[in-house]
Design a protein around this motif. Structure first.
Motif, PDB file in Angstrom:
ATOM      1  N   LEU A 137      55.067  13.485  23.458  1.00 34.62           N
ATOM      2  CA  LEU A 137      54.157  12.512  22.855  1.00 34.62           C
ATOM      3  C   LEU A 137      54.924  11.289  22.344  1.00 34.62           C
ATOM      4  CD1 LEU A 137      51.854  14.888  20.770  1.00 34.62           C
ATOM      5  CD2 LEU A 137      51.387  13.891  23.009  1.00 34.62           C
ATOM      6  N   ALA A 138      54.785  10.195  23.061  1.00 43.32           N
ATOM      7  CA  ALA A 138      55.399   8.913  22.698  1.00 43.32           C
ATOM      8  C   ALA A 138      54.778   7.858  23.600  1.00 43.32           C
ATOM      9  CB  ALA A 138      56.918   8.940  22.889  1.00 43.32           C
ATOM     10  N   GLU A 139      54.659   6.646  23.103  1.00 44.41           N
ATOM     11  CA  GLU A 139      54.065   5.590  23.912  1.00 44.41           C
ATOM     12  C   GLU A 139      54.863   5.337  25.178  1.00 44.41           C
ATOM     13  OE1 GLU A 139      51.153   3.920  23.817  1.00 44.41           O
ATOM     14  OE2 GLU A 139      50.691   5.432  22.313  1.00 44.41           O
ATOM     15  N   HIS A 140      56.192   5.446  25.093  1.00 46.03           N
ATOM     16  CA  HIS A 140      57.011   5.170  26.284  1.00 46.03           C
ATOM     17  C   HIS A 140      56.960   6.312  27.291  1.00 46.03           C
ATOM     18  CE1 HIS A 140      60.336   7.522  24.349  1.00 46.03           C
ATOM     19  NE2 HIS A 140      59.901   6.929  23.244  1.00 46.03           N
ATOM     20  N   SER A 141      56.294   7.430  26.946  1.00 48.81           N
ATOM     21  CA  SER A 141      56.063   8.494  27.926  1.00 48.81           C
ATOM     22  C   SER A 141      54.808   8.254  28.753  1.00 48.81           C
ATOM     23  CB  SER A 141      55.922   9.851  27.222  1.00 48.81           C
ATOM     24  OG  SER A 141      57.133  10.301  26.688  1.00 48.81           O
ATOM     25  N   ARG A 142      53.859   7.509  28.220  1.00 52.34           N
ATOM     26  CA  ARG A 142      52.564   7.357  28.908  1.00 52.34           C
ATOM     27  C   ARG A 142      52.687   6.804  30.326  1.00 52.34           C
ATOM     28  NH1 ARG A 142      48.144   8.311  25.835  1.00 52.34           N
ATOM     29  NH2 ARG A 142      48.494   8.450  23.586  1.00 52.34           N
ATOM     30  N   PRO A 143      53.465   5.746  30.574  1.00 53.07           N
ATOM     31  CA  PRO A 143      53.562   5.235  31.947  1.00 53.07           C
ATOM     32  C   PRO A 143      54.182   6.245  32.910  1.00 53.07           C
ATOM     33  CG  PRO A 143      54.416   3.625  30.368  1.00 53.07           C
ATOM     34  CD  PRO A 143      54.234   4.911  29.621  1.00 53.07           C
ATOM     35  N   LEU A 144      54.935   7.204  32.379  1.00 51.94           N
ATOM     36  CA  LEU A 144      55.624   8.168  33.234  1.00 51.94           C
ATOM     37  C   LEU A 144      54.716   9.299  33.698  1.00 51.94           C
ATOM     38  CD1 LEU A 144      58.993   8.454  31.282  1.00 51.94           C
ATOM     39  CD2 LEU A 144      58.382   6.867  33.130  1.00 51.94           C
ATOM     40  N   LEU A 145      53.596   9.504  33.015  1.00 45.20           N
ATOM     41  CA  LEU A 145      52.681  10.566  33.415  1.00 45.20           C
ATOM     42  C   LEU A 145      52.191  10.361  34.844  1.00 45.20           C
ATOM     43  CD1 LEU A 145      50.542  10.843  30.137  1.00 45.20           C
ATOM     44  CD2 LEU A 145      52.198  12.529  30.960  1.00 45.20           C
ATOM     45  N   GLU A 146      51.729   9.156  35.146  1.00 46.62           N
ATOM     46  CA  GLU A 146      51.215   8.870  36.487  1.00 46.62           C
ATOM     47  C   GLU A 146      52.330   8.836  37.515  1.00 46.62           C
ATOM     48  OE1 GLU A 146      49.030   8.431  39.688  1.00 46.62           O
ATOM     49  OE2 GLU A 146      48.272   8.940  37.685  1.00 46.62           O
ATOM     50  N   THR A 147      53.511   8.309  37.121  1.00 51.92           N
ATOM     51  CA  THR A 147      54.645   8.285  38.053  1.00 51.92           C
ATOM     52  C   THR A 147      55.012   9.691  38.491  1.00 51.92           C
ATOM     53  OG1 THR A 147      55.535   6.283  37.021  1.00 51.92           O
ATOM     54  CG2 THR A 147      57.053   7.588  38.346  1.00 51.92           C
ATOM     55  N   ALA A 148      55.080  10.606  37.547  1.00 56.01           N
ATOM     56  CA  ALA A 148      55.427  11.986  37.875  1.00 56.01           C
ATOM     57  C   ALA A 148      54.353  12.627  38.742  1.00 56.01           C
ATOM     58  CB  ALA A 148      55.632  12.790  36.599  1.00 56.01           C
ATOM     59  N   ARG A 149      53.100  12.464  38.363  1.00 56.95           N
ATOM     60  CA  ARG A 149      52.025  13.090  39.133  1.00 56.95           C
ATOM     61  C   ARG A 149      51.962  12.550  40.548  1.00 56.95           C
ATOM     62  NH1 ARG A 149      48.556  16.427  36.295  1.00 56.95           N
ATOM     63  NH2 ARG A 149      48.108  17.075  38.416  1.00 56.95           N
ATOM     64  N   SER A 150      52.085  11.231  40.699  1.00 60.81           N
ATOM     65  CA  SER A 150      52.004  10.635  42.034  1.00 60.81           C
ATOM     66  C   SER A 150      53.202  11.007  42.900  1.00 60.81           C
ATOM     67  CB  SER A 150      51.886   9.114  41.926  1.00 60.81           C
ATOM     68  OG  SER A 150      53.039   8.559  41.335  1.00 60.81           O
ATOM     69  N   SER A 151      54.312  11.394  42.267  1.00 57.86           N
ATOM     70  CA  SER A 151      55.510  11.796  43.004  1.00 57.86           C
ATOM     71  C   SER A 151      55.562  13.295  43.250  1.00 57.86           C
ATOM     72  CB  SER A 151      56.767  11.361  42.232  1.00 57.86           C
ATOM     73  OG  SER A 151      56.782   9.965  42.030  1.00 57.86           O
ATOM     74  N   GLY A 152      54.561  14.013  42.787  1.00 57.26           N
ATOM     75  CA  GLY A 152      54.531  15.456  42.980  1.00 57.26           C
ATOM     76  C   GLY A 152      55.473  16.223  42.078  1.00 57.26           C
ATOM     77  N   VAL A 153      55.893  15.603  40.976  1.00 52.67           N
ATOM     78  CA  VAL A 153      56.804  16.263  40.034  1.00 52.67           C
ATOM     79  C   VAL A 153      55.979  17.019  38.999  1.00 52.67           C
ATOM     80  CG1 VAL A 153      58.602  15.905  38.293  1.00 52.67           C
ATOM     81  CG2 VAL A 153      58.562  14.490  40.368  1.00 52.67           C
ATOM     82  N   PRO A 154      56.202  18.315  38.829  1.00 54.20           N
ATOM     83  CA  PRO A 154      55.448  19.063  37.812  1.00 54.20           C
ATOM     84  C   PRO A 154      55.665  18.478  36.418  1.00 54.20           C
ATOM     85  CG  PRO A 154      56.601  20.568  39.282  1.00 54.20           C
ATOM     86  CD  PRO A 154      57.109  19.194  39.593  1.00 54.20           C
ATOM     87  N   VAL A 155      54.580  18.347  35.670  1.00 52.40           N
ATOM     88  CA  VAL A 155      54.626  17.766  34.326  1.00 52.40           C
ATOM     89  C   VAL A 155      54.429  18.871  33.299  1.00 52.40           C
ATOM     90  CG1 VAL A 155      53.480  16.192  32.722  1.00 52.40           C
ATOM     91  CG2 VAL A 155      53.794  15.517  35.115  1.00 52.40           C
ATOM     92  N   TRP A 156      55.361  18.944  32.353  1.00 51.01           N
ATOM     93  CA  TRP A 156      55.249  19.858  31.223  1.00 51.01           C
ATOM     94  C   TRP A 156      55.045  19.014  29.982  1.00 51.01           C
ATOM     95  CZ3 TRP A 156      57.830  25.189  31.037  1.00 51.01           C
ATOM     96  CH2 TRP A 156      57.857  25.762  32.321  1.00 51.01           C
ATOM     97  N   CYS A 157      54.057  19.376  29.163  1.00 48.67           N
ATOM     98  CA  CYS A 157      53.755  18.612  27.947  1.00 48.67           C
ATOM     99  C   CYS A 157      53.613  19.553  26.759  1.00 48.67           C
ATOM    100  CB  CYS A 157      52.468  17.802  28.097  1.00 48.67           C
ATOM    101  SG  CYS A 157      52.584  16.430  29.260  1.00 48.67           S
ATOM    102  N   ASP A 158      54.169  19.123  25.650  1.00 48.26           N
ATOM    103  CA  ASP A 158      54.042  19.810  24.369  1.00 48.26           C
ATOM    104  C   ASP A 158      53.187  18.907  23.485  1.00 48.26           C
ATOM    105  OD1 ASP A 158      54.341  20.914  21.861  1.00 48.26           O
ATOM    106  OD2 ASP A 158      56.524  20.757  21.808  1.00 48.26           O
ATOM    107  N   VAL A 159      51.945  19.315  23.228  1.00 48.37           N
ATOM    108  CA  VAL A 159      51.030  18.464  22.459  1.00 48.37           C
ATOM    109  C   VAL A 159      50.958  18.890  20.989  1.00 48.37           C
ATOM    110  CG1 VAL A 159      49.663  17.700  24.428  1.00 48.37           C
ATOM    111  CG2 VAL A 159      49.059  19.844  23.281  1.00 48.37           C
TER     112      VAL A 159
END
Length: 297
Positions: A137-159
């Motif tokens: 959770l950080a503002e500078h993480s938000r743009p990376l969510l779509e980059t990872a998903r569109s690249s097929g990289v599994p995303v792990w998040c701790d909310v």
């Protein structure tokens, strides 16, 4: 294997230990101890993964101030690379944490920096090649969510202590292939985990401190007991849990074995001061995990 990419906070914290948290009235209190050290959820995950033998790239925001230098020094360890993005105003994140004997905590942000400039191209390259991206959770993480998903990289998040309705963590919860949440603000953890798996999360886990953890995947539920240890410092327990689970995933362990290792790593971490996950070894965590009885139901 390319490094796991972790993006999010690293901070320099002041920890004040008290017998009990203060009531909301004017008063004078005596601290039992005052400590200074590394903090930040992403830093906690990074040092624990590195200790477990996983190569990590930690992308975070650091200032050119004394706290930033202290953070950089503590993060100098094998298997851990740091990509330090410059902080606007040059200030490193800092917290004042009041911690009571029963584990209750009040965290006061003294500095909360913003990243200066766009996402570094080197980070985007590393992210697209990573086996897993941990996006905290950080503002500078938000743009990376779509980059990872569109690249097929599994995303792990701790909310953390998401309540299922607050707007800030929504994008993270919705993007996660593997999701970690605390039971602290959930009225119905089972309903929360059910909803996330129904929406596409592969594995959703809710931690509950000494009560253990509950996990949900497409096939059903897992119950994970907490390992009984003498708690020295509960800071970073969730970060250590996620790191253990991720290390097991990268080794191809089945879900119950991964959840057992996660519980073991968290227990070993809280039995040590500070971000104790940085001192956990894979051998001791693996040995302790054999005593953890994860149950399917």
């Amino acid at each position: 294997m390319p490094a796991v990419v972790i993006n999010g906070p690293a901070s320099w914290n002041t920890l004040v230990r008290l017998d009990a948290l203060p009531e909301p009235r004017p008063q004078t209190l005596a601290a039992r101890s005052v400590e200074h050290g590394l903090g930040g959820t992403s830093a906690g995950k990074a040092v624990t993964l590195a200790a477990l033998g996983v190569d990590v790239l930690l992308s975070t925001v650091l200032g050119d101030d004394d706290p930033g230098a202290l953070v950089r020094a503590v993060l100098e360890r094998p298997r851990l690379r740091v990509l330090a993005r410059p902080a606007a105003r040059g200030r490193t994140e800092q917290h004042l944490n009041l911690v009571a004997d029963d584990g209750d905590r009040v965290s006061i942000y003294l500095e909360l920096p913003e990243a200066q400039g766009p996402t570094p191209p080197d980070l985007l390259t590393e992210l697209r090649e990573a086996p897993v991206a941990v996006l905290d959770l950080a503002e500078h993480s938000r743009p990376l969510l779509e980059t990872a998903r569109s690249s097929g990289v599994p995303v792990w998040c701790d909310v953390h202590d998401d309540d299922g309705a607050a707007p800030y963590p929504r994008a993270f919860a919705e993007a996660a292939d593997v999701l970690l949440v605390s039971a602290a603000r959930l009225d119905d953890p089972r309903a929360y985990l059910d909803a996330r798996v129904a929406a596409g999360t592969r594995l959703a886990v809710c931690t509950a401190g000494s009560a253990g953890a509950l996990a949900r995947d497409a096939e059903g539920w897992w119950e994970i007991p907490a390992v009984r240890v003498e708690v020295v410092d509960a800071e970073g327990a969730g970060d250590a849990f996620l790191a253990g689970l991720l290390a097991a995933h990268l080794d191809g362990l089945p879900t119950p074995d991964g959840l057992a290792l996660a519980s073991a790593v968290a227990a070993l971490a809280v039995a040590q001061p500070g971000l104790g996950g940085g001192s956990v070894t894979r051998a001791e965590a693996t040995t302790l995990a054999t005593s953890v009885r994860v149950r399917r139901h």
